[in-house]
Scaffold this active site. Sequence first.
Site, short mmCIF file in Angstrom:
data_model
loop_
_atom_site.label_atom_id
_atom_site.label_comp_id
_atom_site.label_asym_id
_atom_site.label_seq_id
_atom_site.Cartn_x
_atom_site.Cartn_y
_atom_site.Cartn_z
N SER A 247 13.66 -17.20 4.80
CA SER A 247 15.21 -17.35 4.15
C SER A 247 15.36 -16.71 3.07
O SER A 247 15.08 -15.66 2.63
CB SER A 247 15.99 -18.50 4.69
OG SER A 247 17.24 -18.22 4.64
N HIS B 97 17.72 -18.86 13.26
CA HIS B 97 16.89 -18.55 11.86
C HIS B 97 15.59 -19.23 11.90
O HIS B 97 14.77 -18.74 10.86
CB HIS B 97 18.02 -19.06 11.01
CG HIS B 97 17.88 -18.88 9.48
ND1 HIS B 97 17.43 -17.62 9.03
CD2 HIS B 97 17.66 -19.61 8.44
CE1 HIS B 97 17.09 -17.35 7.76
NE2 HIS B 97 17.26 -18.82 7.34
N ASP C 237 19.30 -14.37 15.11
CA ASP C 237 19.64 -15.15 13.78
C ASP C 237 21.13 -14.75 13.69
O ASP C 237 21.49 -13.89 13.27
CB ASP C 237 18.62 -14.62 12.89
CG ASP C 237 18.75 -15.61 11.60
OD1 ASP C 237 19.71 -16.02 11.40
OD2 ASP C 237 17.68 -15.39 10.83
#
Length: 728
Positions: free
Chosen positions: A599, A706, A674
Amino acid sequence: MTFKNRYLLLFLLFLFLIPMQMIAQTRLTIHDLIPGGKTYTDFVPATLNQLKWCGNAYIYVEGEEVIGVQPGKTGKVIVSLSELNIAIGEQTKTIHLTKMPVFSVPYEKQAILSFTEKGELFHYDLQEKAIVARYMLPEEGKNYEFSPGSSLIAYTAGNNINILSPNNQVMAVTCETTEHVVCGQAVHQREFGIRKGLFWSPSGTKLAFYRMDESMVTDYPIVNIDTRIAQAEPYKYPMAGMKSHEVTIGIYDLQSGETVWLKTGELKEKYLTNIGWSPDEKSVYVAELNRGQNECHLVRYEVSTGEREAILFTETKNTYVEPQHPVQFLPADPDKFIWQSERDGFNHIYLYDTTGKLLQQVTSGPWMVTDVLGFDPKGETLFYRSTAARPDDPSGNVTALENHTWKVNLKSGKQACLTPKPGVHQVLLSPDRKYALDLFSSPSIPREIDLLDLKTHQPTVLFQAEDPYKAYTLPDIEVGQIKAADGVTDLNYRLVKPVELDESKTYPVIMYVYGGPHSQLISNSWQYGTRGWDLYMAQQGVIVFTLDGRGSANRGHAFESAIFRNLGVHEMADQMQGVDFLKSLPYVGPDRIGVHGWSYGGFMTTNLMLTYPDIFKVGVAGGPVIDWSQYEIMYGERYMDHPDDNPDGYTNANLKLKAGNLKGRLLLIHGDVDPVVVWQHSLGFLKACIEADTYPDYFVYPRHPHNVTGKDRLHLYEKITRYFTDYL
């Protein structure tokens, strides 16, 4: 073969097999250390399962029994699995429990356990030994919100809100028919502390809720590949600089059946956050934030008319204001409430009256309040959790490695630390506020549970977990501080060294990085917060290094907002200080440094590989943000401003423009559905690399959002491990 030779052969085999067996016993496998692994749960520190307060007794599950304990007395079985099944059998013959369900306690002062099974919600009265409520949960229901005041359940069904009564009557609250108007769900991409969209009044006679109109937001094409012909499943995703959804707040009155809409004004491009009720249910308090997120108003609305009654106060910053918590009223004084704010640079507690007059700043100092736990019954004492140093901590905890629970008298200001043992604490207060359960760990304590007497501050040890790794050889873990790139700020680092480190040799290093807001990777918790994969790689002869640089959590607003408008600049500079530190160690191979993150950490990993291509040999970037103009409005514009107001910042952080710099081996990993960092980020980077004649590697996890979870997480970390093993 003679008997003598046969004996000699068996003896040699025995000598050969014993060391191999010992090695097997002293090395942990990836299944032991990664969630989803076959043996992972065997290595999670033991605990008292489902520990919680039920009335003024604490309860926990042991096998097929629930144990209840009044502080100072011996525990006893308060309900068994067989007793539960007898009670359920009196209600229905179609449900039979094979193990203890997961319980919640719906009423603070009543001995009732709540659990769900096969689409039904049961309330079991521990004194009556009977099911006293049975809710038939609808199949389409989501976002359930129970009201202790009225015993009603609000929930969403599609885009609308219904209410379910204990006699299973359903009441419709909204009847929206427009496809992109959504009621009762979390809004604003779940930023600003927003986790839900339904808010019961204290008595449960009124319901506040969000209504979100997303019709003006562009559809983002998420694709479902599980159908024979893949289907588009559009997702409303407002990117930085684009049109956002519009939110209003409704107040539904159960008695009249009418909804009043708060008159929040014509300006639609703002955020309505932190909804809170007044004790008398006549007012609702809302923290209203402008789109620029640098001006926040605490506003009070009249429930009966929806009119704005007052702007109680306004907070502004030249960076951003980020309200995270609603008002909390004093139990015995409905004219006073507390508010949390970072206005002095650290998150602290402020006491106000309902006219908006600041009565006092309750806490202060260069540390963060991380949670407000509640008041005593009289509202004179407030309990909170913070990074303030325990009284006997010689370090002063200036780098926020620990958190502790405190109480403060609102009249005298006198404070006391309730958790003097070193470590990271989670405290559960009893309803009468006479006791608390303290669940904590430290670098050497996997888990300990103490019963705290809140008057004498004396702890009684209830449970201590054994070290789940005691039979295994683990790496040494070193925690210390280095200076940030500004030459002033102390940063925490964690160094996980290879098992049986030989300082005359050199080893490869993997830097595990996040680097962004709302995350702290290093703490004085069990093994300093070290992840299982870090331990696994150390067993393979790899050093794993982690640094909480500027931009990360729990060090104050200036520390976090150092990244403002220039994401990747100061964070990378601090990580490079970490590289310099690593190179100073004689056992680090300076030409074998890798980096990995997910991320924001994926953004950092990719950026480091491209900005310092001669330093980092290998990188693995998961779910990486590549272009912040393609990230969502709320988070993106908070830290980067509107793209029109910060074009240079967005350009400098656009990693597609650096694609030609790639030299080392870089693996990008992404889930194809995602909804946080949309797939477009890494696909766009691949396109940029093709145009720049550079050659990253790529792997996709189909049907994962995600984060890669479940059994596939094991595959993920095996993939990452193999990549570093092959190329680092």
